[in-house]
Design an enzyme around this catalytic site. Structure first.
Site, PDB file in Angstrom:
ATOM      1  N   GLY A  13       1.314  -0.940  -4.802  1.00 39.83           N
ATOM      2  CA  GLY A  13       2.727  -1.308  -4.625  1.00 39.83           C
ATOM      3  C   GLY A  13       3.042  -2.628  -5.303  1.00 39.83           C
ATOM      4  O   GLY A  13       4.111  -3.209  -5.089  1.00 39.83           O
ATOM      5  N   VAL A  66      -0.831   6.613  -4.633  1.00 38.66           N
ATOM      6  CA  VAL A  66      -1.834   6.311  -3.593  1.00 38.66           C
ATOM      7  C   VAL A  66      -2.014   7.452  -2.593  1.00 38.66           C
ATOM      8  O   VAL A  66      -2.930   7.421  -1.776  1.00 38.66           O
ATOM      9  CB  VAL A  66      -1.537   4.987  -2.833  1.00 38.66           C
ATOM     10  CG1 VAL A  66      -1.613   3.790  -3.748  1.00 38.66           C
ATOM     11  CG2 VAL A  66      -0.221   5.057  -2.076  1.00 38.66           C
ATOM     12  N   TYR A 158       6.954   6.318   9.864  1.00 42.43           N
ATOM     13  CA  TYR A 158       6.735   4.981   9.289  1.00 42.43           C
ATOM     14  C   TYR A 158       6.146   4.041  10.337  1.00 42.43           C
ATOM     15  O   TYR A 158       5.125   3.387  10.108  1.00 42.43           O
ATOM     16  CB  TYR A 158       8.069   4.434   8.773  1.00 42.43           C
ATOM     17  CG  TYR A 158       7.986   3.046   8.178  1.00 42.43           C
ATOM     18  CD1 TYR A 158       7.475   2.843   6.908  1.00 42.43           C
ATOM     19  CD2 TYR A 158       8.430   1.929   8.891  1.00 42.43           C
ATOM     20  CE1 TYR A 158       7.406   1.569   6.352  1.00 42.43           C
ATOM     21  CE2 TYR A 158       8.368   0.653   8.346  1.00 42.43           C
ATOM     22  CZ  TYR A 158       7.854   0.479   7.074  1.00 42.43           C
ATOM     23  OH  TYR A 158       7.781  -0.787   6.535  1.00 42.43           O
ATOM     24  N   LYS A 162       2.488   2.214  10.426  1.00 40.61           N
ATOM     25  CA  LYS A 162       2.354   0.753  10.381  1.00 40.61           C
ATOM     26  C   LYS A 162       1.613   0.237  11.618  1.00 40.61           C
ATOM     27  O   LYS A 162       0.860  -0.745  11.550  1.00 40.61           O
ATOM     28  CB  LYS A 162       3.734   0.102  10.251  1.00 40.61           C
ATOM     29  CG  LYS A 162       4.429   0.411   8.921  1.00 40.61           C
ATOM     30  CD  LYS A 162       3.657  -0.163   7.739  1.00 40.61           C
ATOM     31  CE  LYS A 162       4.290   0.152   6.404  1.00 40.61           C
ATOM     32  NZ  LYS A 162       3.572  -0.444   5.267  1.00 40.61           N
TER      33      LYS A 162
HETATM   34  N1  LIG Z   1      11.332  -4.629   2.941  1.00 39.19           N
HETATM   35  C1  LIG Z   1      11.146  -4.609   4.244  1.00 39.19           C
HETATM   36  O1  LIG Z   1      12.076  -4.837   5.031  1.00 39.19           O
HETATM   37  C2  LIG Z   1       9.777  -4.354   4.811  1.00 39.19           C
HETATM   38  C3  LIG Z   1       9.580  -4.573   6.174  1.00 39.19           C
HETATM   39  C4  LIG Z   1       8.328  -4.340   6.730  1.00 39.19           C
HETATM   40  C5  LIG Z   1       7.287  -3.897   5.935  1.00 39.19           C
HETATM   41  N2  LIG Z   1       7.504  -3.678   4.613  1.00 39.19           N
HETATM   42  C6  LIG Z   1       6.369  -3.178   3.838  1.00 39.19           C
HETATM   43  O2  LIG Z   1       6.153  -3.978   2.705  1.00 39.19           O
HETATM   44  C7  LIG Z   1       5.498  -3.202   1.700  1.00 39.19           C
HETATM   45  C8  LIG Z   1       6.198  -3.471   0.383  1.00 39.19           C
HETATM   46  O3  LIG Z   1       7.523  -2.954   0.463  1.00 39.19           O
HETATM   47  P1  LIG Z   1       8.782  -3.663  -0.215  1.00 39.19           P
HETATM   48  O4  LIG Z   1       9.717  -4.036   0.858  1.00 39.19           O
HETATM   49  O5  LIG Z   1       8.324  -4.696  -1.160  1.00 39.19           O
HETATM   50  O6  LIG Z   1       9.474  -2.428  -0.925  1.00 39.19           O
HETATM   51  P2  LIG Z   1       9.350  -1.854  -2.390  1.00 39.19           P
HETATM   52  O7  LIG Z   1       9.993  -0.515  -2.312  1.00 39.19           O
HETATM   53  O8  LIG Z   1       9.833  -2.837  -3.361  1.00 39.19           O
HETATM   54  O9  LIG Z   1       7.768  -1.677  -2.571  1.00 39.19           O
HETATM   55  C9  LIG Z   1       7.066  -0.545  -2.143  1.00 39.19           C
HETATM   56  C10 LIG Z   1       6.133  -0.156  -3.253  1.00 39.19           C
HETATM   57  O10 LIG Z   1       5.309   0.961  -2.844  1.00 39.19           O
HETATM   58  C11 LIG Z   1       5.247   1.848  -3.932  1.00 39.19           C
HETATM   59  N3  LIG Z   1       4.887   3.201  -3.546  1.00 39.19           N
HETATM   60  C12 LIG Z   1       5.548   4.048  -2.736  1.00 39.19           C
HETATM   61  N4  LIG Z   1       4.908   5.224  -2.687  1.00 39.19           N
HETATM   62  C13 LIG Z   1       3.821   5.112  -3.489  1.00 39.19           C
HETATM   63  C14 LIG Z   1       2.786   5.997  -3.873  1.00 39.19           C
HETATM   64  N5  LIG Z   1       2.713   7.249  -3.423  1.00 39.19           N
HETATM   65  N6  LIG Z   1       1.838   5.537  -4.725  1.00 39.19           N
HETATM   66  C15 LIG Z   1       1.896   4.278  -5.200  1.00 39.19           C
HETATM   67  N7  LIG Z   1       2.850   3.397  -4.878  1.00 39.19           N
HETATM   68  C16 LIG Z   1       3.802   3.823  -4.036  1.00 39.19           C
HETATM   69  C17 LIG Z   1       6.664   1.784  -4.528  1.00 39.19           C
HETATM   70  O11 LIG Z   1       6.717   2.350  -5.811  1.00 39.19           O
HETATM   71  C18 LIG Z   1       6.882   0.298  -4.513  1.00 39.19           C
HETATM   72  O12 LIG Z   1       6.278  -0.304  -5.636  1.00 39.19           O
HETATM   73  C19 LIG Z   1       5.580  -1.740   2.155  1.00 39.19           C
HETATM   74  O13 LIG Z   1       4.336  -1.328   2.640  1.00 39.19           O
HETATM   75  C20 LIG Z   1       6.593  -1.788   3.272  1.00 39.19           C
HETATM   76  O14 LIG Z   1       6.391  -0.786   4.233  1.00 39.19           O
HETATM   77  C21 LIG Z   1       8.716  -3.893   4.022  1.00 39.19           C
END
Ligand SMILES: NC(=O)c1ccc[n+]([C@@H]2O[C@H](COP(=O)([O-])OP(=O)(O)OC[C@H]3O[C@@H](n4cnc5c(N)ncnc54)[C@H](O)[C@@H]3O)[C@@H](O)[C@H]2O)c1
Length: 253
Positions: A13, A66, A158, A162
């Protein structure tokens, strides 16, 4: 000497959002090399170039879904060809679909689990092949406040994935402490990235946000990236099995 000189990282990611920003932070502090893994080739190549140009870090993109175990094996094979070793793994890939509970069938449940939770395990298995022999490793799992408090009722898969990350983090920490491998997670709250762009709270009025979030604002990627960097650095050498909340005070452990 820079904090991360001689250190090499893999980040799933890492082409976007929180995880990309965490690699930029480490790269600014001397990270020698990074592989960012994601599905979208165009975005991945662009992100690797951006990181390289901004920081001078040797950064490569490896196309990886992934949810496919063979892609994860290939990702670590690529790392072995490019870098002398891997000391840092950030499990950042994730999806957060919003669906009513009763519409989530076996296929959708497995899809979310495989991307968010199983990939973490499979990446850790591969990373251990580098980390155990060298008796050094820093693993950071990007979980969520949803894993603490259940998220919303439309994000059950989700939230369960998590929550699983938080629990599994403790198991790995117990198993690999002897190998000097630290395994921790971070639990972001609502952080402004592509992931939450379509969610109603992303565009909620400031007055409402102030009521819900004690610090009165949504999070930025920079609110999380420094915490991930801390967990990847020697400043956190005596911390393992821990999940750090980065949520503006929405949930206080
Ligand atoms: N943004 C929020 O509010 C938030 C809150 C809590 C947790 N998170 C967690 O933070 C992490 C990063 O998320 P973010 O907010 O930066 O969002 P984002 O969408 O910018 O990043 C998520 C990344 O995961 C990649 N991804 C999704 N499915 C995939 C797959 N099958 N294979 C490879 N890559 C894959 C996407 O392409 C992207 O690059 C995630 O795990 C998310 O659950 C985000």
């Amino acid at each position: 000497m820079h904090k991360f000189e001689g250190k090499y990282a893999i980040a799933t990611g890492g082409t976007d959002g929180i995880t990309k920003e965490s690699i930029i932070c480490m790269a600014r502090d001397g990270l020698s090399g990074a592989i960012i893994a994601g599905r979208n080739e165009e975005r991945g190549i662009k992100a690797a170039e951006e990181i390289k140009n901004l920081t001078g870090c040797e950064c490569y993109y490896v196309q990886t879904d992934v949810s496919k175990p063979e892609d994860i094996v290939n990702l670590f094979k690529a790392a072995k060809l490019k870098f002398p070793t891997i000391q840092i793994l950030v499990n950042g890939a994730g999806v957060c679909p919003s669906m009513p509970i009763e519409t989530i069938d076996a296929k959708e449940w497995d899809r979310v689990m495989n991307i968010n939770l199983r990939s973490m395990h499979l990446c850790i298995l591969e990373a251990l092949k580098f980390m155990k022999p060298q008796k050094y490793g820093k693993i950071i799992n990007v979980s969520s406040v949803a894993g603490r408090i259940g998220g919303t009722e439309s994000s059950i898969a989700y939230s369960a994935s998590k929550g699983g990350m938080i629990t599994a983090t403790k198991c790995y920490a117990k198993a690999y402490g002897d190998y000097n491998i630290n395994v921790n997670s971070i639990c972001p709250g609502a952080i402004k990235t592509n992931m939450i762009a379509d969610f109603t709270y992303a565009s909620a009025p400031e007055s409402l946000i102030k009521k819900i979030i004690p610090l009165g604002r949504l999070g930025k990627v920079e609110d999380c990236s420094g915490v991930i960097e801390f967990l990847a650095s020697s400043d956190s050498d005596y911390i393992t099995g821990c999940s750090i909340d980065v949520n503006g005070g929405v949930f206080m452990n």
